[in-house]
Design an enzyme around this catalytic site. Sequence first.
Site, PDB file in Angstrom:
ATOM      1  N   ASP A 187       0.658  -1.150   0.012  1.00  0.00           N
ATOM      2  CA  ASP A 187      -0.104   0.097   0.146  1.00  0.00           C
ATOM      3  C   ASP A 187       0.934   1.368  -0.060  1.00  0.00           C
ATOM      4  OD1 ASP A 187      -1.924   1.406   2.637  1.00  0.00           O
ATOM      5  OD2 ASP A 187      -1.917   1.901   0.495  1.00  0.00           O
ATOM      6  N   ASN A 212      -0.364   4.617  -0.203  1.00  0.00           N
ATOM      7  CA  ASN A 212      -1.087   5.822   0.305  1.00  0.00           C
ATOM      8  C   ASN A 212      -1.991   5.611   1.447  1.00  0.00           C
ATOM      9  OD1 ASN A 212      -3.001   4.132  -0.678  1.00  0.00           O
ATOM     10  ND2 ASN A 212      -4.026   5.555  -2.088  1.00  0.00           N
ATOM     11  N   ASP A 249      -4.164   4.010   2.668  1.00  0.00           N
ATOM     12  CA  ASP A 249      -5.483   3.524   2.875  1.00  0.00           C
ATOM     13  C   ASP A 249      -5.532   2.064   3.381  1.00  0.00           C
ATOM     14  OD1 ASP A 249      -6.515   3.315  -0.568  1.00  0.00           O
ATOM     15  OD2 ASP A 249      -4.802   2.220   0.478  1.00  0.00           O
ATOM     16  N   ASP A 267      -1.846  -1.339  -3.748  1.00  0.00           N
ATOM     17  CA  ASP A 267      -2.047  -0.630  -5.114  1.00  0.00           C
ATOM     18  C   ASP A 267      -0.979  -0.632  -5.956  1.00  0.00           C
ATOM     19  OD1 ASP A 267      -1.819   1.883  -2.537  1.00  0.00           O
ATOM     20  OD2 ASP A 267      -0.180   1.603  -4.048  1.00  0.00           O
ATOM     21  N   ASP A 282      -4.557 -10.579 -15.943  1.00  0.00           N
ATOM     22  CA  ASP A 282      -5.746 -11.524 -15.635  1.00  0.00           C
ATOM     23  C   ASP A 282      -6.960 -10.799 -16.093  1.00  0.00           C
ATOM     24  OD1 ASP A 282      -6.007 -13.336 -12.409  1.00  0.00           O
ATOM     25  OD2 ASP A 282      -7.376 -13.318 -14.377  1.00  0.00           O
ATOM     26  N   ASP A 304      -9.351 -16.243 -16.883  1.00  0.00           N
ATOM     27  CA  ASP A 304     -10.322 -16.630 -15.606  1.00  0.00           C
ATOM     28  C   ASP A 304     -11.310 -17.605 -16.129  1.00  0.00           C
ATOM     29  OD1 ASP A 304     -10.547 -16.325 -12.804  1.00  0.00           O
ATOM     30  OD2 ASP A 304     -12.441 -15.980 -13.312  1.00  0.00           O
ATOM     31  N   GLU A 354      -7.200 -20.467 -17.227  1.00  0.00           N
ATOM     32  CA  GLU A 354      -7.489 -21.378 -15.927  1.00  0.00           C
ATOM     33  C   GLU A 354      -8.465 -22.292 -16.257  1.00  0.00           C
ATOM     34  OE1 GLU A 354      -9.824 -19.636 -13.129  1.00  0.00           O
ATOM     35  OE2 GLU A 354      -8.969 -20.627 -11.404  1.00  0.00           O
ATOM     36  N   HIS A 360      -3.858 -17.220  -5.149  1.00  0.00           N
ATOM     37  CA  HIS A 360      -4.691 -16.460  -4.450  1.00  0.00           C
ATOM     38  C   HIS A 360      -6.060 -17.152  -4.024  1.00  0.00           C
ATOM     39  CE1 HIS A 360      -6.087 -16.068  -8.341  1.00  0.00           C
ATOM     40  NE2 HIS A 360      -7.484 -15.639  -7.862  1.00  0.00           N
ATOM     41  N   ASP A 361      -6.343 -18.276  -4.503  1.00  0.00           N
ATOM     42  CA  ASP A 361      -7.126 -19.097  -4.267  1.00  0.00           C
ATOM     43  C   ASP A 361      -7.077 -20.330  -3.484  1.00  0.00           C
ATOM     44  OD1 ASP A 361      -8.717 -19.013  -7.845  1.00  0.00           O
ATOM     45  OD2 ASP A 361      -9.276 -17.763  -5.945  1.00  0.00           O
TER      46      ASP A 361
HETATM   47  O1  TEU Z   1     -11.305 -19.308  -9.897  1.00  0.00           O
HETATM   48  C1  TEU Z   1     -12.042 -20.516 -10.569  1.00  0.00           C
HETATM   49  C2  TEU Z   1     -11.761 -21.715  -9.924  1.00  0.00           C
HETATM   50  O2  TEU Z   1     -12.582 -22.757 -10.447  1.00  0.00           O
HETATM   51  C3  TEU Z   1     -10.942 -21.981  -8.770  1.00  0.00           C
HETATM   52  O3  TEU Z   1      -9.698 -21.404  -8.903  1.00  0.00           O
HETATM   53  C4  TEU Z   1     -11.404 -22.105  -7.586  1.00  0.00           C
HETATM   54  O4  TEU Z   1     -12.447 -23.224  -7.492  1.00  0.00           O
HETATM   55  C5  TEU Z   1     -12.274 -20.808  -7.150  1.00  0.00           C
HETATM   56  O5  TEU Z   1     -11.518 -20.197  -6.382  1.00  0.00           O
HETATM   57  C6  TEU Z   1     -13.645 -21.186  -6.329  1.00  0.00           C
HETATM   58  O6  TEU Z   1     -13.331 -22.042  -5.271  1.00  0.00           O
HETATM   59  C7  TEU Z   1     -11.204 -18.225 -10.592  1.00  0.00           C
HETATM   60  C8  TEU Z   1     -10.325 -17.094 -10.003  1.00  0.00           C
HETATM   61  O7  TEU Z   1      -9.109 -17.712  -9.563  1.00  0.00           O
HETATM   62  C9  TEU Z   1     -11.022 -16.829  -8.540  1.00  0.00           C
HETATM   63  O8  TEU Z   1     -10.210 -15.926  -7.517  1.00  0.00           O
HETATM   64  C10 TEU Z   1     -12.579 -16.243  -8.629  1.00  0.00           C
HETATM   65  O9  TEU Z   1     -13.275 -16.451  -7.443  1.00  0.00           O
HETATM   66  C11 TEU Z   1     -13.188 -17.063  -9.752  1.00  0.00           C
HETATM   67  O10 TEU Z   1     -12.482 -17.847 -10.754  1.00  0.00           O
HETATM   68  C12 TEU Z   1     -14.505 -16.504 -10.339  1.00  0.00           C
HETATM   69  O11 TEU Z   1     -13.830 -15.422 -11.010  1.00  0.00           O
HETATM   70 CA    CA Z   2      -3.411   2.089  -1.286  1.00  0.00          CA
END
Ligand code: TEU
Ligand code: CA
Length: 552
Positions: free
Chosen positions: A22, A24, A26, A30, A99, A200, A255, A327-328
Amino acid sequence: MSERIWWKEAIVYQIYPRSFKDSNRDGVGDLRGVIEKLDYIQSLGVDAVWLNPIYKSPNDDGGYDISDYYSVQPEFGTMEDFDELLKGLHQRKLKLIMDLVLNHSSDEHPWFQESRKSKDNVYRDYYFWKPGKNGGPPNNWPSFFGGSAWQLDDATGEYYLHLFSRKQPDLNWENPILREELNKLMKFWLAKGVDGLRLDVISAISKRTDFPDTDTPDFNETIRKYYANGPRLKEFIKEAKEKVWDHYDVITVGEGPGITPQNAKDYLDDQHGLNMIFHFGHMFMDQGVGGRFDPIPWKMRDFKQVFKTWNDAFKEKGWGSVFLGNHDFARMVSRWGNDREFWEQSSKLLCTLLLSMRGTTFIFQGDEIGMTNTHLSSVSESKDIETLNGWHEAQKKGIPEKTFLEAANYAGRDNARTPMQWNSGKHGGFSQGVPWMKVNENTSRINVDAQQIGSDSILNYFRAMTALRKAYPVLTYGSYQPLEETPDSLFLYFRESDKEKLLIVLNFSDQVTNLPDLVKPVISQRLIGNYADPGNEAVVRPWESIVYRCTK
Ligand code: TEU
Ligand code: CA
């Protein structure tokens, strides 16, 4: 060796901008924060950045619900900030993979706002609308985020499809006008000089427009059989390639939840398809019938088999990606390693796997310093719609919060989204404001500054491994030959080309084990190891990883 191809050799660093830095005060990461850290990113020895969505969004699903594809999320900065970031990356010979979320938009996108107004609205067919059946939704499809994948909209008394949240209506790729709109927005970003697109849920863009009921309670099977691999998927990918991607110097990584080793090659084709995909063979291995919050134990045997299956699938054609987290999913050292007694060794071991496998390496921000899972003491601390909705569903089934929380702390996406830990100072140096999400307490111990100097830190081991991967093209292009006759927890594989043969030894256990006699005669030189001293070559220590050069 075949021609050198940058995206096959690339080591990609994934940045989730909301949690990276971050600039700034908040409390929200960013683009200027990423700019501040460009020298750090370059110092890792990576070649590209995969930037999670930065577009205008109500942030119902971490930015994967886009309400304006042509503008930057105000919290993240401005289009000028983006242009400066892209320039800064390119000046450092780093590429940018953006993405793009084309399976669905936000319900706050003007397209959807129009589409829902009336059945004969010109935007109606940008989305999937259907009348209900027997007083309920058109079919029994479940959403990834709990409940039905259909939402009744009062304005016209019809349901719209949303495989993800109610605020993420699925786009109707059957509609050529919509596809043209998507081509236009892709060209907008590609014209800026973006080097790659991470697409995605690309596996779900072609729907079975008869919308048959799913015949299985197993969620991941429903994805495979009903959401992914639709009848026109190959055609839509081919069209996007011919109409857009072929006209730019860009690579694509799709993906692909639901894509299988058998059908992956249908979508991977340098002429008519994607360059590579993310497959989820290992990532759903510990999900039971009920999906993410129904965790089951995973077996090392299955983990190893996933790598063999996918390497066999791409032996002749196609190209995969190698990742152990993003991130998932939960943090890789907490999920696959031992983030307690063997935190350092197992973090390094997992970095070794990522950088010695066949396929393009993707590393998630913070995994290069061994960041671990967080701990939610109550579901209300979660910032993730998937967890919050999952709890809502669990309550309907009478599942106690304690039980649900165990599953969420093991597998939930909050684990990966805690802010990057830069130093041991306030909020880990992520922000001088109050972070949007609590920083993991262990930032006092686990942070970039603490690992910059020590030659045996995870960070410097990661740097040494990226250097090794570049020094040995066999780690990119070589064959993958796993050793089958080893104890489950001992993961050994050769990487071989006409000039080089390396052996990778990974001990996925807390126990000491013996190096199989079979490999002893071919070992010639220890190139890198995650223990300071080489120890006894015949013995493999807990969570020990070694890369050996072998005689040919
Ligand atoms: O995720 C889709 C997906 O099928 C897997 O990564 C996982 O199953 C998902 O996190 C749901 O459990 C993509 C993105 O990476 C995810 O962050 C989004 O939430 C999702 O698509 C919808 O855009
Ligand atoms: Ca920020």
